[in-house]
Motif scaffolding. Structure first.
Motif, PDB file in Angstrom:
ATOM      1  N   ILE A 112      46.287  34.395  42.618  1.00  0.00           N
ATOM      2  CA  ILE A 112      47.587  35.047  42.832  1.00  0.00           C
ATOM      3  C   ILE A 112      47.642  36.362  42.051  1.00  0.00           C
ATOM      4  O   ILE A 112      48.086  37.379  42.566  1.00  0.00           O
ATOM      5  N   GLU A 113      47.166  36.333  40.817  1.00  0.00           N
ATOM      6  CA  GLU A 113      47.231  37.516  39.955  1.00  0.00           C
ATOM      7  C   GLU A 113      46.402  38.684  40.473  1.00  0.00           C
ATOM      8  O   GLU A 113      46.837  39.825  40.429  1.00  0.00           O
ATOM      9  N   LYS A 114      45.191  38.401  40.930  1.00  0.00           N
ATOM     10  CA  LYS A 114      44.270  39.473  41.319  1.00  0.00           C
ATOM     11  C   LYS A 114      43.975  39.511  42.818  1.00  0.00           C
ATOM     12  O   LYS A 114      43.179  40.321  43.272  1.00  0.00           O
ATOM     13  N   GLY A 115      44.599  38.638  43.579  1.00  0.00           N
ATOM     14  CA  GLY A 115      44.453  38.697  45.023  1.00  0.00           C
ATOM     15  C   GLY A 115      43.374  37.782  45.585  1.00  0.00           C
ATOM     16  O   GLY A 115      42.641  37.111  44.859  1.00  0.00           O
ATOM     17  N   PHE A 116      43.291  37.780  46.885  1.00  0.00           N
ATOM     18  CA  PHE A 116      42.432  36.881  47.649  1.00  0.00           C
ATOM     19  C   PHE A 116      40.986  36.873  47.148  1.00  0.00           C
ATOM     20  O   PHE A 116      40.360  35.834  47.036  1.00  0.00           O
ATOM     21  N   PHE A 117      40.438  38.033  46.846  1.00  0.00           N
ATOM     22  CA  PHE A 117      39.022  38.101  46.459  1.00  0.00           C
ATOM     23  C   PHE A 117      38.757  37.564  45.056  1.00  0.00           C
ATOM     24  O   PHE A 117      37.607  37.351  44.684  1.00  0.00           O
ATOM     25  N   ALA A 118      39.800  37.318  44.283  1.00  0.00           N
ATOM     26  CA  ALA A 118      39.634  36.720  42.956  1.00  0.00           C
ATOM     27  C   ALA A 118      39.500  35.204  43.033  1.00  0.00           C
ATOM     28  O   ALA A 118      39.124  34.561  42.057  1.00  0.00           O
ATOM     29  N   ARG A 119      39.785  34.652  44.197  1.00  0.00           N
ATOM     30  CA  ARG A 119      39.658  33.203  44.400  1.00  0.00           C
ATOM     31  C   ARG A 119      38.178  32.836  44.297  1.00  0.00           C
ATOM     32  O   ARG A 119      37.338  33.473  44.929  1.00  0.00           O
ATOM     33  N   PRO A 120      37.825  31.841  43.473  1.00  0.00           N
ATOM     34  CA  PRO A 120      36.407  31.485  43.346  1.00  0.00           C
ATOM     35  C   PRO A 120      35.820  31.101  44.711  1.00  0.00           C
ATOM     36  O   PRO A 120      36.365  30.245  45.394  1.00  0.00           O
ATOM     37  N   ARG A 121      34.733  31.764  45.061  1.00  0.00           N
ATOM     38  CA  ARG A 121      34.059  31.452  46.313  1.00  0.00           C
ATOM     39  C   ARG A 121      32.679  30.849  46.068  1.00  0.00           C
ATOM     40  O   ARG A 121      31.972  30.530  47.008  1.00  0.00           O
ATOM     41  N   TRP A 122      32.306  30.720  44.801  1.00  0.00           N
ATOM     42  CA  TRP A 122      31.060  30.052  44.416  1.00  0.00           C
ATOM     43  C   TRP A 122      31.127  29.819  42.918  1.00  0.00           C
ATOM     44  O   TRP A 122      32.113  30.150  42.261  1.00  0.00           O
ATOM     45  N   ASN A 123      30.075  29.249  42.373  1.00  0.00           N
ATOM     46  CA  ASN A 123      29.998  28.998  40.931  1.00  0.00           C
ATOM     47  C   ASN A 123      29.820  30.314  40.168  1.00  0.00           C
ATOM     48  O   ASN A 123      29.348  31.303  40.712  1.00  0.00           O
ATOM     49  N   PHE A 124      30.193  30.288  38.917  1.00  0.00           N
ATOM     50  CA  PHE A 124      30.016  31.396  37.976  1.00  0.00           C
ATOM     51  C   PHE A 124      30.871  32.617  38.297  1.00  0.00           C
ATOM     52  O   PHE A 124      30.468  33.748  38.068  1.00  0.00           O
ATOM     53  N   TYR A 125      32.101  32.366  38.787  1.00  0.00           N
ATOM     54  CA  TYR A 125      33.122  33.414  38.784  1.00  0.00           C
ATOM     55  C   TYR A 125      33.624  33.491  37.351  1.00  0.00           C
ATOM     56  O   TYR A 125      33.776  32.463  36.682  1.00  0.00           O
ATOM     57  N   LYS A 126      33.856  34.699  36.881  1.00  0.00           N
ATOM     58  CA  LYS A 126      34.238  34.917  35.491  1.00  0.00           C
ATOM     59  C   LYS A 126      35.604  35.590  35.452  1.00  0.00           C
ATOM     60  O   LYS A 126      35.819  36.588  36.133  1.00  0.00           O
ATOM     61  N   TYR A 127      36.503  35.055  34.627  1.00  0.00           N
ATOM     62  CA  TYR A 127      37.876  35.561  34.516  1.00  0.00           C
ATOM     63  C   TYR A 127      38.127  35.989  33.080  1.00  0.00           C
ATOM     64  O   TYR A 127      38.076  35.157  32.164  1.00  0.00           O
ATOM     65  N   LEU A 128      38.402  37.266  32.895  1.00  0.00           N
ATOM     66  CA  LEU A 128      38.639  37.806  31.563  1.00  0.00           C
ATOM     67  C   LEU A 128      40.139  37.892  31.295  1.00  0.00           C
ATOM     68  O   LEU A 128      40.868  38.587  32.005  1.00  0.00           O
ATOM     69  N   ILE A 129      40.566  37.184  30.289  1.00  0.00           N
ATOM     70  CA  ILE A 129      41.970  37.121  29.889  1.00  0.00           C
ATOM     71  C   ILE A 129      42.139  37.973  28.637  1.00  0.00           C
ATOM     72  O   ILE A 129      41.358  37.847  27.686  1.00  0.00           O
ATOM     73  N   ASN A 130      43.162  38.828  28.615  1.00  0.00           N
ATOM     74  CA  ASN A 130      43.372  39.639  27.413  1.00  0.00           C
ATOM     75  C   ASN A 130      44.089  38.827  26.332  1.00  0.00           C
ATOM     76  O   ASN A 130      44.453  37.665  26.550  1.00  0.00           O
ATOM     77  N   LYS A 131      44.298  39.435  25.189  1.00  0.00           N
ATOM     78  CA  LYS A 131      44.891  38.735  24.043  1.00  0.00           C
ATOM     79  C   LYS A 131      46.294  38.217  24.313  1.00  0.00           C
ATOM     80  O   LYS A 131      46.749  37.264  23.683  1.00  0.00           O
ATOM     81  N   ASN A 132      46.982  38.826  25.272  1.00  0.00           N
ATOM     82  CA  ASN A 132      48.353  38.424  25.608  1.00  0.00           C
ATOM     83  C   ASN A 132      48.421  37.400  26.739  1.00  0.00           C
ATOM     84  O   ASN A 132      49.511  37.025  27.157  1.00  0.00           O
ATOM     85  N   GLY A 133      47.272  36.996  27.267  1.00  0.00           N
ATOM     86  CA  GLY A 133      47.246  35.985  28.316  1.00  0.00           C
ATOM     87  C   GLY A 133      47.239  36.533  29.729  1.00  0.00           C
ATOM     88  O   GLY A 133      47.274  35.767  30.688  1.00  0.00           O
ATOM     89  N   ALA A 134      47.182  37.861  29.886  1.00  0.00           N
ATOM     90  CA  ALA A 134      47.132  38.458  31.231  1.00  0.00           C
ATOM     91  C   ALA A 134      45.694  38.461  31.743  1.00  0.00           C
ATOM     92  O   ALA A 134      44.740  38.583  30.961  1.00  0.00           O
ATOM     93  N   LEU A 135      45.545  38.335  33.041  1.00  0.00           N
ATOM     94  CA  LEU A 135      44.226  38.397  33.665  1.00  0.00           C
ATOM     95  C   LEU A 135      43.818  39.863  33.742  1.00  0.00           C
ATOM     96  O   LEU A 135      44.339  40.630  34.536  1.00  0.00           O
ATOM     97  N   ALA A 136      42.886  40.253  32.874  1.00  0.00           N
ATOM     98  CA  ALA A 136      42.467  41.644  32.777  1.00  0.00           C
ATOM     99  C   ALA A 136      41.500  42.024  33.888  1.00  0.00           C
ATOM    100  O   ALA A 136      41.554  43.127  34.423  1.00  0.00           O
ATOM    101  N   ASP A 137      40.596  41.106  34.240  1.00  0.00           N
ATOM    102  CA  ASP A 137      39.584  41.402  35.258  1.00  0.00           C
ATOM    103  C   ASP A 137      38.911  40.103  35.667  1.00  0.00           C
ATOM    104  O   ASP A 137      39.071  39.070  35.011  1.00  0.00           O
ATOM    105  N   TYR A 138      38.172  40.186  36.755  1.00  0.00           N
ATOM    106  CA  TYR A 138      37.352  39.050  37.175  1.00  0.00           C
ATOM    107  C   TYR A 138      36.036  39.602  37.697  1.00  0.00           C
ATOM    108  O   TYR A 138      35.935  40.775  38.063  1.00  0.00           O
TER     109      TYR A 138
END
Length: 158
Positions: A112-138
């Motif tokens: 939801i935060e980063k859109g359809f392509f952020a949905r894991p489509r295989w193993n080893f998707y990586k989600y980087l959370i910043n210090k405040n709990g926001a999804l910074a990148d994937y």
């Protein structure tokens, strides 16, 4: 949900692992599998952990059997595999679903935060959370943990 800090996992040993307890730290959450072509990324994740943990980064592995049944092991087997084969010292969680209606809420939130392509489509998707709990990148499966792109993103949230 507006923050990763609202979610919780369980460790391989069954203890609660609330992401809220990690507030103030950047966190890299990765859906992992032991029998995948990307499994050698455990080594890169461990290197990231060793390099950036002194600055506050926490790497969190979340085993997942959703893609090709590539994580069939028990919690004990997963822990043993990670330690023996890759020297994993970062926290490993209990096996979770990453896709579909029964996906762990964290993975649904990330999509939801980063859109359809952020949905894991295989193993080893990586989600980087910043210090405040926001999804910074994937980062998708083919992005190696030790890549310049991942390291730069981590350094930006440290």
């Amino acid at each position: 949900m507006t923050s990763a800090h609202e979610f919780s996992f369980q460790t391989l040993q069954g203890a609660p692992y609330p992401l809220g307890a990690l507030a103030g730290h950047p966190v890299l959450v990765v859906n992992t599998a032991s029998k995948c072509g990307f499994t050698p990324q455990y080594a890169g994740l461990q290197k990231l952990w060793e390099l950036y943990a002194p600055s506050g980064l926490i790497v969190v592995g979340v085993p997942c059997n959703d893609f090709g049944g590539q994580e069939p092991g028990t919690a004990e087997e997963i822990g043993q595999f990670c330690k023996v084969n890759y020297g994993v010292g970062f926290p490993m969680m209990a096996k979770e679903r990453a896709t579909g209606e029964s996906a762990h809420p964290f993975f649904r939130w990330a999509a939801i935060e980063k859109g359809f392509f952020a949905r894991p489509r295989w193993n080893f998707y990586k989600y980087l959370i910043n210090k405040n709990g926001a999804l910074a990148d994937y980062f998708i499966s083919t992005t190696k943990p030790e890549s310049e792109r991942v390291r730069r993103a981590i350094e930006n949230v440290l």
